[in-house]
Design a protein around this motif. Sequence first.
Motif, PDB file in Angstrom:
ATOM      1  N   VAL A   9       0.834  -1.202   0.000  1.00 14.60           N
ATOM      2  CA  VAL A   9       0.000   0.000   0.000  1.00 14.60           C
ATOM      3  C   VAL A   9       0.867   1.250   0.000  1.00 14.60           C
ATOM      4  CG1 VAL A   9      -1.656   1.333   1.373  1.00 14.60           C
ATOM      5  CG2 VAL A   9      -1.980  -1.116   1.087  1.00 14.60           C
ATOM      6  N   LEU A  10       1.904   1.265   0.832  1.00 14.42           N
ATOM      7  CA  LEU A  10       2.745   2.450   0.968  1.00 14.42           C
ATOM      8  C   LEU A  10       3.545   2.741  -0.293  1.00 14.42           C
ATOM      9  CD1 LEU A  10       3.854   4.698   2.816  1.00 14.42           C
ATOM     10  CD2 LEU A  10       5.606   3.087   3.556  1.00 14.42           C
ATOM     11  N   PHE A  11       4.178   1.715  -0.863  1.00 13.56           N
ATOM     12  CA  PHE A  11       5.105   1.955  -1.958  1.00 13.56           C
ATOM     13  C   PHE A  11       4.497   1.800  -3.350  1.00 13.56           C
ATOM     14  CE2 PHE A  11       7.931   0.545   1.562  1.00 13.56           C
ATOM     15  CZ  PHE A  11       8.549   1.764   1.764  1.00 13.56           C
ATOM     16  N   VAL A  12       3.346   1.129  -3.461  1.00 13.08           N
ATOM     17  CA  VAL A  12       2.771   0.904  -4.787  1.00 13.08           C
ATOM     18  C   VAL A  12       1.437   1.619  -4.970  1.00 13.08           C
ATOM     19  CG1 VAL A  12       1.935  -0.865  -6.383  1.00 13.08           C
ATOM     20  CG2 VAL A  12       3.936  -1.327  -4.984  1.00 13.08           C
ATOM     21  N   LEU A  13       0.520   1.457  -4.021  1.00 14.97           N
ATOM     22  CA  LEU A  13      -0.824   1.985  -4.212  1.00 14.97           C
ATOM     23  C   LEU A  13      -0.933   3.485  -3.970  1.00 14.97           C
ATOM     24  CD1 LEU A  13      -2.977  -0.864  -2.654  1.00 14.97           C
ATOM     25  CD2 LEU A  13      -2.436  -0.450  -5.044  1.00 14.97           C
ATOM     26  N   ILE A  14      -0.174   4.027  -3.026  1.00 14.94           N
ATOM     27  CA  ILE A  14      -0.184   5.465  -2.785  1.00 14.94           C
ATOM     28  C   ILE A  14       0.826   6.089  -3.750  1.00 14.94           C
ATOM     29  CG2 ILE A  14       0.223   7.317  -1.125  1.00 14.94           C
ATOM     30  CD1 ILE A  14      -0.433   5.317   1.094  1.00 14.94           C
ATOM     31  N   PRO A  15       0.385   6.981  -4.610  1.00 11.76           N
ATOM     32  CA  PRO A  15       1.336   7.578  -5.563  1.00 11.76           C
ATOM     33  C   PRO A  15       2.435   8.354  -4.840  1.00 11.76           C
ATOM     34  CG  PRO A  15      -0.922   8.341  -5.971  1.00 11.76           C
ATOM     35  CD  PRO A  15      -0.951   7.472  -4.770  1.00 11.76           C
ATOM     36  N   ILE A  16       3.586   8.431  -5.479  1.00 11.43           N
ATOM     37  CA  ILE A  16       4.727   9.117  -4.871  1.00 11.43           C
ATOM     38  C   ILE A  16       4.431  10.607  -4.726  1.00 11.43           C
ATOM     39  CG2 ILE A  16       7.144   9.764  -5.241  1.00 11.43           C
ATOM     40  CD1 ILE A  16       7.520   7.040  -6.552  1.00 11.43           C
ATOM     41  N   TYR A  17       3.817  11.193  -5.715  1.00 13.57           N
ATOM     42  CA  TYR A  17       3.517  12.617  -5.654  1.00 13.57           C
ATOM     43  C   TYR A  17       2.019  12.814  -5.810  1.00 13.57           C
ATOM     44  CZ  TYR A  17       3.096  17.476  -6.916  1.00 13.57           C
ATOM     45  OH  TYR A  17       2.710  18.780  -6.964  1.00 13.57           O
ATOM     46  N   VAL A  18       1.403  13.341  -4.789  1.00 18.09           N
ATOM     47  CA  VAL A  18      -0.014  13.674  -4.841  1.00 18.09           C
ATOM     48  C   VAL A  18      -0.096  15.197  -4.840  1.00 18.09           C
ATOM     49  CG1 VAL A  18      -2.232  13.533  -3.651  1.00 18.09           C
ATOM     50  CG2 VAL A  18      -0.687  11.592  -3.614  1.00 18.09           C
TER      51      VAL A  18
END
Length: 167
Positions: free
Chosen positions: A16-25
């Motif tokens: 969830v942290l590294f793949v599902l949440i985009p790096i830049y929101v």
Amino acid sequence: MGITRGVIVTMLFGLVLFVLIPIYVPRPNFIPGFAPPPDMWPRAVSILGMLLGLLLLGLSLSKKTEAIADPEAASEIRGDTPLGKLMARFGLAVLAFTLFVVAVELLGFLLACILLLAAVLVLTGYWHHKWISLSVAVGLPLLLHLFFSSALNTRFPAGTLLKALGF
């Protein structure tokens, strides 16, 4: 078993942290500069979940935990409650969380939280002290709602039924 659970929990929250949440929101223009970015809470929960998974993994490698994880010790923790009754409570808890999702749409976040907390208190058996449980079921969601709405300027869903009634 604990080692496997620790690895699975850590991997799930890592995914969830590294793949599902985009790096830049991108920060929307209507959010003031002092407010946290939109991805702060999902990241905080994911990091906390990974840390708890790593804690479970570390505790599972301990010899003391291995002695506690004895299947006979589980019956001591469970007490005299039959396994079927515990499974029925678990099923009702899953049903309560499912109904919570529907209730948020209809009644709004605050009333749905009050109902969910009351259901959880009933299912866990803490309803013996009715006035204390009722005050916790109503007071805790109210305090959290007031904190998030006034201090953090976070708005929660009002609910379609309450909007139709004019609330």
